[in-house]
Design a protein around this motif. Structure first.
Motif, PDB file in Angstrom:
ATOM      1  N   UNK A 183       0.995  -1.321  -0.263  1.00 22.09           N
ATOM      2  CA  UNK A 183      -0.219   0.172   0.118  1.00 22.09           C
ATOM      3  C   UNK A 183       0.741   1.432   0.257  1.00 22.09           C
ATOM      4  N   UNK A 184       1.965   1.168  -0.576  1.00 18.27           N
ATOM      5  CA  UNK A 184       2.942   2.262  -0.545  1.00 18.27           C
ATOM      6  C   UNK A 184       2.031   2.803  -1.804  1.00 18.27           C
ATOM      7  N   UNK A 185       1.786   4.687  -1.370  1.00 23.89           N
ATOM      8  CA  UNK A 185       1.520   5.565  -1.705  1.00 23.89           C
ATOM      9  C   UNK A 185      -0.265   5.744  -2.191  1.00 23.89           C
ATOM     10  N   UNK A 193      -6.126  -5.539  -7.963  1.00 23.13           N
ATOM     11  CA  UNK A 193      -5.505  -6.053  -6.479  1.00 23.13           C
ATOM     12  C   UNK A 193      -4.286  -6.650  -6.898  1.00 23.13           C
ATOM     13  N   UNK A 194      -3.133  -7.199  -6.347  1.00 22.49           N
ATOM     14  CA  UNK A 194      -2.301  -7.067  -7.044  1.00 22.49           C
ATOM     15  C   UNK A 194      -1.892  -8.759  -5.618  1.00 22.49           C
ATOM     16  N   UNK A 195      -2.420  -9.803  -5.904  1.00 20.96           N
ATOM     17  CA  UNK A 195      -1.673 -11.121  -5.210  1.00 20.96           C
ATOM     18  C   UNK A 195      -0.258 -11.492  -5.133  1.00 20.96           C
ATOM     19  N   UNK A 218       1.885 -10.342   1.814  1.00 18.93           N
ATOM     20  CA  UNK A 218       0.815 -10.323   1.502  1.00 18.93           C
ATOM     21  C   UNK A 218      -0.014  -8.942   1.939  1.00 18.93           C
ATOM     22  N   UNK A 219      -1.574  -8.864   1.722  1.00 16.32           N
ATOM     23  CA  UNK A 219      -1.865  -7.717   2.332  1.00 16.32           C
ATOM     24  C   UNK A 219      -2.201  -8.062   3.749  1.00 16.32           C
ATOM     25  N   UNK A 220      -1.944  -6.311   4.104  1.00 14.58           N
ATOM     26  CA  UNK A 220      -2.523  -5.936   5.124  1.00 14.58           C
ATOM     27  C   UNK A 220      -3.585  -6.466   6.201  1.00 14.58           C
TER      28      UNK A 220
END
Lengths: 445, 230
Positions: free
Chosen positions: A148-150, A164-166, A204-206
């Motif tokens: 989620x940078x930026x 959505x990038x996995x 991983x997504x947070x």
């Protein structure tokens, strides 16, 4: 006088196929440094690829289209499943996600210019959206990444689609990295990080884990953007049947499937070369998943990883993809690894065509760098024009093949138009070995 | 103040959210109440006006996600990812919060009166998070910036691989994560803590009863000697 001894024939020095020159040099480097090798780009090893497929073309049993007279459409609509505003591309060749940070601002601008001229989309990357790429991209896909940078909801709303990038093909299951040389003041500010550190991106997504959570996450993004934007889910090619099925179940409008030849800005060499599968092996299981769910052509499939020319585009579409994405090839079109910079590549200990230390930020072409002086070398207008030319050529090449197969739209290409040159490619692409009706694992010999 | 009531038993959430996304000039200064939330996901997400939304009950995942400017009060508990990626404004959870509360939040203030679950304030990017109770394990993982106040205890691996965020804990810390260490609280940090306690309804709590944690900055560069830390 001594008798002259007959000369004994000597065995010619023989190099090991297992311990080849590259392998031995890596062992020496590892022994000297104690740390793994990091590099950019995708898998360099030879793997079964589109070159192992051929089109059959029309003949007595098939009717071709006239190359200079009869229309062969190339457009594609992405995201009509749920989005109020699906996107409409003139060509099925899109530009893959590449970050500002890994690429210079001029390179991002050039990608936007080239893609826009060709009537296709470009994609942000880790680190957020820059004004350069939004301003010069008529259709911009905004990546929503684990780090989620930026990440900014205003940018989410400015995007034409959200991806959505996995994972990605170069490193399925791995996070990103951007070494300190490229964390300049601007990059650090965008990513909310200290300047000059080696930046790690999460794998991983947070705020979600697993496909059920992904469904809720996608619904949240749709709510925030009032259900206007197509939502893509990008996966690295590993278990494509199940991953595509789960992405569809989670509500994706579009699935992006990236094979191991797909590039990265910086990842461990061992990761790039040994994790994930070639795109050729991934397309048919992905398409099968869509077909089993009744979603083929309703949820679009974009494939990437080693797409180089119109033949690759046509083959990917014939296997069931709706569009392709290019990354490495687009950078080459901009000027990456160009032989006219050979002297400078030599100074970096490499050679034109093999330069892959993109993470070091010393790219003489001004593309994979944040160095202000190097960046200036890339003229975004001229580079964008080169990319537009290249995209046009790829599209025309794909049309040439499609017409020869009698198709009035690239999407009318089908597996029956293809044969394979090797057993591996035949088994992976599920098309017959050339000259036979045999598909290993599908039909009897 | 004019208050408009939405009953989620009668009106689809999508319509409510779209109304709340309307032109700021027509919404600013107004208050809204959402009744019968019944744990619905994505309540009041993507707000971007100076409004106050009160949720009368429990919310599901991502309540007030990506909030900008608005104030959202949840008079119940919140599911995973409450106020995720908040940019500004304030989100107040009067009950408990599940996992990943305040994940990647860039700005604004998240107040949770009760306990919060795993990975609270994960990858925090500049927001302030105050938890009245305890937080679960792996909280503040890779937290980059912002302030994280915990009046209760913290679970395992607090602040693992933390960057420049500041953590203040009043209770016990089960364990610290890689590269997270106890810091000496300087007057500037003490003021930050005191201000956040005051803003979050804990004005009577003494800042000196907290310990501060932050990055040891030993993992900021890849180095072979750090391999064992990961």
């Amino acid at each position: 006088m001594s008798e002259q001894q007959p000369k004994i024939p000597q065995t010619k020095p023989r190099f090991s196929a297992t311990f080849d020159e590259s392998t031995m040099s890596e062992i020496r480097r590892a022994a000297a440094t104690g740390i793994y090798d990091i590099r950019g780009a995708g898998a360099k090893r030879k793997v079964p690829h589109f070159d192992d497929l051929l089109f059959l073309g029309a003949s007595v049993s098939r009717y071709p289209l006239e190359g200079y007279r009869e229309k062969c459409a190339t457009d594609v609509v992405l995201g009509a499943r749920f989005a109020k505003k699906p996107i409409h591309l003139k060509t099925p060749v899109t530009i893959a996600g590449m970050s500002f940070g890994s690429l210079s601002a001029n390179a991002k601008e050039a990608l936007g210019r080239g893609a826009s001229a060709a009537g296709t989309s470009t994609t942000t990357g880790d680190g957020g959206m820059t004004q350069e790429e939004r301003g010069h991209s008529s259709i911009l896909v905004y990546q929503y990444l684990p780090s989620r940078y930026g990440m900014n909801p205003d940018d989410l709303r400015k995007a034409d689609a959200i991806e959505v990038v996995i994972g990605q093909g170069a490193k399925p299951g791995g996070g990103g990295m951007l070494l300190g040389q490229k964390i300049t003041k601007r990059v650090a500010k965008m990513r909310c990080l200290p300047e000059g550190i080696d930046q790690r991106s999460s794998c991983r997504h947070p705020d979600w884990t697993g496909p059920d959570d992904l469904e809720i996450k996608i619904a949240e993004i749709r709510e925030i953007t009032d259900w206007e934007k197509p939502i893509y889910v990008k996966i690295g090619a590993t278990r494509p049947y199940f991953d595509v099925a789960l992405a569809v179940k989670a509500g994706a409008d579009v699935v992006v499937l990236d094979g191991m030849q797909g590039g990265t800005a910086a990842t461990q060499e061992v990761f790039i070369e040994h994790v994930g599968i070639p795109i050729l092996a991934a397309i048919r299981p992905a398409v099968q998943a869509l077909q089993d769910l009744g979603m083929h052509r309703k949820v679009q499939l974009i494939v990437s990883g080693g797409i180089r020319n119109g033949a690759d585009v046509a083959k990917a579409l014939a296997l069931g993809a709706d569009a392709v994405a290019i990354g490495t090839a687009a950078l080459i079109a901009l000027g990456d690894n160009d032989p006219h910079l050979e002297e400078e590549y030599q100074k970096l200990g490499t050679t034109a065509g093999a330069y892959d230390d993109w993470h070091e930020g010393r790219d003489p072409a001004g593309i994979t760098t944040q160095d202000p002086e190097l960046m200036k070398r890339l003229d975004p207008v001229k580079a964008g024009h080169r990319l537009a030319n290249y995209l046009a050529v790829m599209t025309m090449e794909a049309q040439v093949i499609a017409r020869a197969c009698g198709k009035s739209h690239l999407h009318n290409l089908e597996p029956e138009d293809l044969v394979a040159l090797t057993l591996e490619a035949s088994a992976m692409a599920k098309v017959p070995l050339a000259g036979t009706n045999w598909i290993p694992g599908v039909t009897g010999f | 103040m004019e208050t408009l009531i939405f009953d989620l038993d009668a009106k689809p959430l999508r319509e409510v959210n779209q109304f709340l996304h309307g032109d700021a000039s027509g919404l600013n200064g107004k208050a809204f109440v959402i009744e019968n939330p019944n744990g619905a996901h994505s309540i009041a997400v993507g707000l971007k006006s100076d409004i106050h939304v009160t949720v009368k009950g429990h919310a599901g995942y991502y309540a007030a996600g990506m909030n900008q400017i608005a104030k959202v009060t949840i008079e119940g508990s919140a599911g995973s990812g409450v106020a995720e990626n908040m940019m500004s404004g304030m989100v107040h959870v009067k009950g408990f919060a599940s996992n990943a509360a305040g994940a990647t939040a860039n700005g604004g203030l998240l107040v949770i009166d009760g306990d919060a679950g795993l990975r609270t304030a994960i990858a925090l990017k500049g927001a302030d998070v105050v938890v009245g109770g305890s937080v679960g394990s792996f909280s503040a993982f890779m937290a980059q910036a912002g302030n994280f106040v915990i009046l209760g205890d913290a679970g395992e691996g607090l602040g693992d691989s933390i960057y420049e965020a500041k953590i203040f804990v009043r209770g016990k810390v089960k364990s610290l994560g890689a590269d997270c260490e106890e810091k000496t609280m300087n007057p500037e940090d003490r003021k930050i803590l005191a201000d956040l306690l005051a803003k979050s309804g804990h004005a009577g709590v003494n800042p000196d009863s907290f310990k501060q944690y932050g990055s040891a900055r030993t993992l900021y560069h890849f180095h072979v000697d750090n391999a064992g830390a990961y």
